[in-house]
Design a protein around this motif. Structure first.
Motif, mmCIF file in Angstrom:
data_model
loop_
_atom_site.group_PDB
_atom_site.id
_atom_site.type_symbol
_atom_site.label_atom_id
_atom_site.label_comp_id
_atom_site.label_asym_id
_atom_site.label_seq_id
_atom_site.Cartn_x
_atom_site.Cartn_y
_atom_site.Cartn_z
ATOM 1 N N LEU A 136 0.867 -1.126 -0.009
ATOM 2 C CA LEU A 136 0.053 -0.153 0.027
ATOM 3 C C LEU A 136 0.867 1.315 0.023
ATOM 4 O O LEU A 136 0.628 2.271 -0.510
ATOM 5 C CB LEU A 136 -0.909 0.006 1.267
ATOM 6 C CG LEU A 136 -2.080 -1.145 1.105
ATOM 7 C CD1 LEU A 136 -2.688 -1.119 2.594
ATOM 8 C CD2 LEU A 136 -3.136 -0.605 0.208
ATOM 9 N N ASP A 137 1.968 1.196 0.783
ATOM 10 C CA ASP A 137 2.816 2.507 0.882
ATOM 11 C C ASP A 137 3.338 2.835 -0.686
ATOM 12 O O ASP A 137 3.477 4.022 -1.021
ATOM 13 C CB ASP A 137 4.058 2.039 1.753
ATOM 14 C CG ASP A 137 3.679 2.156 3.210
ATOM 15 O OD1 ASP A 137 2.428 2.767 3.649
ATOM 16 O OD2 ASP A 137 4.375 1.477 3.821
ATOM 17 N N GLU A 138 3.840 1.706 -1.341
ATOM 18 C CA GLU A 138 4.342 1.967 -2.647
ATOM 19 C C GLU A 138 3.040 2.445 -3.551
ATOM 20 O O GLU A 138 3.474 3.144 -4.532
ATOM 21 C CB GLU A 138 4.813 0.202 -3.314
ATOM 22 C CG GLU A 138 5.534 0.682 -4.618
ATOM 23 C CD GLU A 138 6.734 1.275 -4.789
ATOM 24 O OE1 GLU A 138 6.942 1.401 -6.258
ATOM 25 O OE2 GLU A 138 7.124 1.652 -3.934
ATOM 26 N N MET A 144 -3.865 -13.927 0.618
ATOM 27 C CA MET A 144 -4.931 -12.804 0.704
ATOM 28 C C MET A 144 -6.057 -12.776 0.451
ATOM 29 O O MET A 144 -6.493 -13.814 -0.500
ATOM 30 C CB MET A 144 -4.109 -11.596 -0.160
ATOM 31 C CG MET A 144 -5.004 -10.363 -0.204
ATOM 32 S SD MET A 144 -3.976 -9.110 -1.041
ATOM 33 C CE MET A 144 -2.856 -8.268 0.211
ATOM 34 N N GLY A 145 -7.009 -12.475 1.256
ATOM 35 C CA GLY A 145 -8.295 -12.591 0.751
ATOM 36 C C GLY A 145 -8.930 -12.170 -0.714
ATOM 37 O O GLY A 145 -8.031 -11.335 -1.295
ATOM 38 N N GLU A 146 -9.858 -13.029 -1.278
ATOM 39 C CA GLU A 146 -10.223 -12.998 -2.674
ATOM 40 C C GLU A 146 -10.827 -11.365 -2.955
ATOM 41 O O GLU A 146 -10.425 -10.657 -3.771
ATOM 42 C CB GLU A 146 -11.258 -13.652 -3.150
ATOM 43 C CG GLU A 146 -11.649 -13.605 -4.394
ATOM 44 C CD GLU A 146 -12.655 -14.703 -4.839
ATOM 45 O OE1 GLU A 146 -13.114 -14.718 -5.964
ATOM 46 O OE2 GLU A 146 -12.995 -15.815 -3.928
ATOM 47 N N GLY A 147 -11.624 -10.964 -1.866
ATOM 48 C CA GLY A 147 -12.096 -9.489 -2.150
ATOM 49 C C GLY A 147 -10.988 -8.267 -2.016
ATOM 50 O O GLY A 147 -11.127 -7.422 -2.869
ATOM 51 N N GLN A 172 -8.854 -8.637 -5.302
ATOM 52 C CA GLN A 172 -9.664 -7.860 -6.397
ATOM 53 C C GLN A 172 -9.552 -6.403 -6.264
ATOM 54 O O GLN A 172 -9.440 -5.789 -7.297
ATOM 55 C CB GLN A 172 -11.077 -8.354 -6.425
ATOM 56 C CG GLN A 172 -11.968 -7.792 -7.732
ATOM 57 C CD GLN A 172 -11.120 -8.152 -9.003
ATOM 58 O OE1 GLN A 172 -10.853 -9.278 -9.048
ATOM 59 N NE2 GLN A 172 -11.166 -7.249 -9.904
ATOM 60 N N ARG A 173 -9.808 -5.655 -5.173
ATOM 61 C CA ARG A 173 -9.883 -4.521 -4.932
ATOM 62 C C ARG A 173 -8.471 -3.893 -5.169
ATOM 63 O O ARG A 173 -7.805 -2.847 -6.061
ATOM 64 C CB ARG A 173 -9.941 -4.129 -3.347
ATOM 65 C CG ARG A 173 -10.177 -2.538 -3.070
ATOM 66 C CD ARG A 173 -10.499 -2.302 -1.634
ATOM 67 N NE ARG A 173 -9.330 -2.744 -0.835
ATOM 68 C CZ ARG A 173 -8.415 -1.606 -0.329
ATOM 69 N NH1 ARG A 173 -8.407 -0.306 -1.229
ATOM 70 N NH2 ARG A 173 -7.330 -1.873 0.092
ATOM 71 N N ARG A 174 -7.247 -4.491 -4.853
ATOM 72 C CA ARG A 174 -5.922 -3.965 -4.958
ATOM 73 C C ARG A 174 -5.682 -4.473 -6.692
ATOM 74 O O ARG A 174 -4.861 -3.522 -7.181
ATOM 75 C CB ARG A 174 -4.917 -4.865 -4.081
ATOM 76 C CG ARG A 174 -5.269 -4.536 -2.697
ATOM 77 C CD ARG A 174 -3.970 -4.925 -1.845
ATOM 78 N NE ARG A 174 -3.947 -4.780 -0.621
ATOM 79 C CZ ARG A 174 -3.180 -4.673 0.262
ATOM 80 N NH1 ARG A 174 -1.721 -5.172 -0.174
ATOM 81 N NH2 ARG A 174 -3.314 -4.306 1.829
ATOM 82 N N LEU A 180 -10.395 0.783 4.872
ATOM 83 C CA LEU A 180 -9.655 -0.569 4.695
ATOM 84 C C LEU A 180 -8.223 -0.621 4.774
ATOM 85 O O LEU A 180 -7.412 -1.485 5.315
ATOM 86 C CB LEU A 180 -10.336 -1.034 3.260
ATOM 87 C CG LEU A 180 -11.748 -1.500 3.204
ATOM 88 C CD1 LEU A 180 -11.922 -1.714 1.673
ATOM 89 C CD2 LEU A 180 -12.050 -2.840 4.063
ATOM 90 N N ASP A 181 -7.395 0.416 4.433
ATOM 91 C CA ASP A 181 -6.233 0.466 4.483
ATOM 92 C C ASP A 181 -5.818 0.480 5.768
ATOM 93 O O ASP A 181 -4.850 0.026 6.417
ATOM 94 C CB ASP A 181 -5.570 1.747 3.655
ATOM 95 C CG ASP A 181 -5.750 1.634 2.159
ATOM 96 O OD1 ASP A 181 -6.008 0.510 1.492
ATOM 97 O OD2 ASP A 181 -5.642 2.482 1.469
ATOM 98 N N ASP A 182 -6.648 1.104 6.621
ATOM 99 C CA ASP A 182 -6.198 1.557 8.308
ATOM 100 C C ASP A 182 -6.470 0.068 8.829
ATOM 101 O O ASP A 182 -5.506 -0.061 9.757
ATOM 102 C CB ASP A 182 -7.153 2.824 8.815
ATOM 103 C CG ASP A 182 -6.600 4.019 8.262
ATOM 104 O OD1 ASP A 182 -7.394 4.953 8.286
ATOM 105 O OD2 ASP A 182 -5.678 4.007 7.770
ATOM 106 N N LEU A 183 -7.473 -0.446 8.525
ATOM 107 C CA LEU A 183 -7.777 -1.756 8.940
ATOM 108 C C LEU A 183 -6.588 -2.770 8.675
ATOM 109 O O LEU A 183 -6.400 -3.607 9.407
ATOM 110 C CB LEU A 183 -9.348 -2.198 8.380
ATOM 111 C CG LEU A 183 -9.587 -3.657 8.811
ATOM 112 C CD1 LEU A 183 -9.672 -3.754 10.591
ATOM 113 C CD2 LEU A 183 -10.815 -4.093 8.152
ATOM 114 N N ALA A 184 -6.329 -2.662 7.340
ATOM 115 C CA ALA A 184 -5.066 -3.562 6.920
ATOM 116 C C ALA A 184 -3.903 -3.516 7.668
ATOM 117 O O ALA A 184 -3.255 -4.326 8.172
ATOM 118 C CB ALA A 184 -4.854 -3.568 5.391
#
Length: 350
Positions: free
Chosen positions: A134-136, A199-202, A205-207, A325-329
């Protein structure tokens, strides 16, 4: 590459292994995660030496001075420890806030703070965790926004007639685009590895959609920087003089064009509505129809504006959800690290 947002030294503690010494707790905050490192004063001193060698000049701030017999006084002199903690914190913050990024972008500094980077110290990392991925991605988004700003600057300077400035802005945009495609490919490959690691499928797909948007933006910007903006101003070598009739005939021949008539296309057919009307009545009917069409277009415009507002509201909501979601990750990664450490301690006790 992890972009550091803030750094601070919250405290210190005494350790007796391998011999008595003091270590300082450094807390580092990035875009979506935070971590801490423990470093002693001698490691700060080594960092200062390595930065000076790597960059060719010392960092913008100096380390707090060494005191004679400080190794004997450190356990009892809290004032000395607090002064040193404050000085070391100011040292790190000065490097982060410096106008020149040569010190904070060097490998010794990132390695000192535990930032995951490639060993060569240049280029993006080739292996990612969920947080560093996510940082990249955030850094690539920032690069794309910068390129778009340079292109807008190029167009504005071109409209003002500043050809040299427009060219310089375009060159700057091209330079920032260089290597961006490779970094996006590396990000995509890292996502595939994260998918294989569970990693989860959802989320996967988002990434994947995030990478696709990056690639689309990159392709659009690449086309924009390779095509110079066309202006309507005639150049010095062009002429607005009319073309001679002889040249027109030589090119097109004679009797090319049919005589101009008032009827275009097929002959209009009489309808039940127009049959009883004279010319004035037909003209009035056309005006009424045009007014009805204008009213329909106004209603359609209102509907489209409403759809636009709904689309923008949905986009803002999606961006908010992505940030959550990013914060949750990041929190999941942090809790996972704590659980791993706790399991290790339980295994030792068991």
């Amino acid at each position: 590459m992890t972009a550091i947002q803030a750094v601070c030294i919250r405290g210190y503690e005494e350790r007796s292994v391998p011999k008595s010494h003091t270590v300082y707790r450094i807390e580092i905050q990035a875009h979506v995660r935070s971590w801490q490192m423990w470093r002693r004063y001698s490691e700060f001193d080594d960092l200062h030496t390595e930065l000076t060698k790597a960059v060719g000049s010392p960092p913008p701030a100096s380390l707090p001075p060494k005191h004679k017999f400080s190794f004997m006084r450190s356990r009892i002199d809290t004032k000395l420890l607090e002064e040193r903690r404050s000085g070391l914190e100011n040292y790190l913050r000065a490097i982060l806030s410096a106008k020149e990024d040569q010190w904070r972008e060097s490998f010794p500094f990132k390695d000192f703070l535990g930032v995951p980077v490639s060993r060569q110290g240049v280029g993006p990392p080739t292996q990612f965790t969920s947080s560093t991925w996510l940082d990249e991605h955030i850094e690539l988004q920032t690069r794309i926004r910068t390129v778009r700003a340079d292109i807008n600057k190029r167009d504005a300077l071109s409209d003002c007639g500043d050809i040299a400035g427009s060219h310089a802005a375009n060159v700057a945009a091209k330079a920032k685009l260089a290597g961006l495609s490779m970094r996006i490919s590396t990000l995509e490959k890292g996502l595939e590895e994260l998918g294989l690691s569970g990693m989860g499928e959802g989320e996967l797909q988002r990434r994947t959609d995030m990478v696709a948007r990056l690639r689309d933006d990159h392709e659009k910007l690449t086309r924009m920087v390779t095509v110079a903006r066309q202006t309507s101003r005639p150049s010095a070598g062009t002429s607005n003089a009319p073309v001679p009739e002889s040249d027109r005939e030589a090119l097109l021949g004679t009797n090319v064009f049919k005589p101009v008539t008032r009827v275009f296309g097929a002959q209009p057919k009489e309808t039940e509505q127009t049959r009883p009307l004279d010319n004035h009545g037909i003209f009035t009917m056309q005006q009424v129809q045009m007014q009805e069409q204008d009213q329909q277009l106004a209603e359609l415009t209102t509907i489209l504006q409403r759809q636009k507002q709904l689309g923008m509201a949905i986009s803002n909501e999606i961006e908010t959800q992505i940030e959550l979601l990013d914060d949750l990750a990041g929190e999941v990664d942090r809790v996972g690290g704590k659980l791993t450490a706790t399991n290790r301690q339980l295994n030792r006790l068991g």
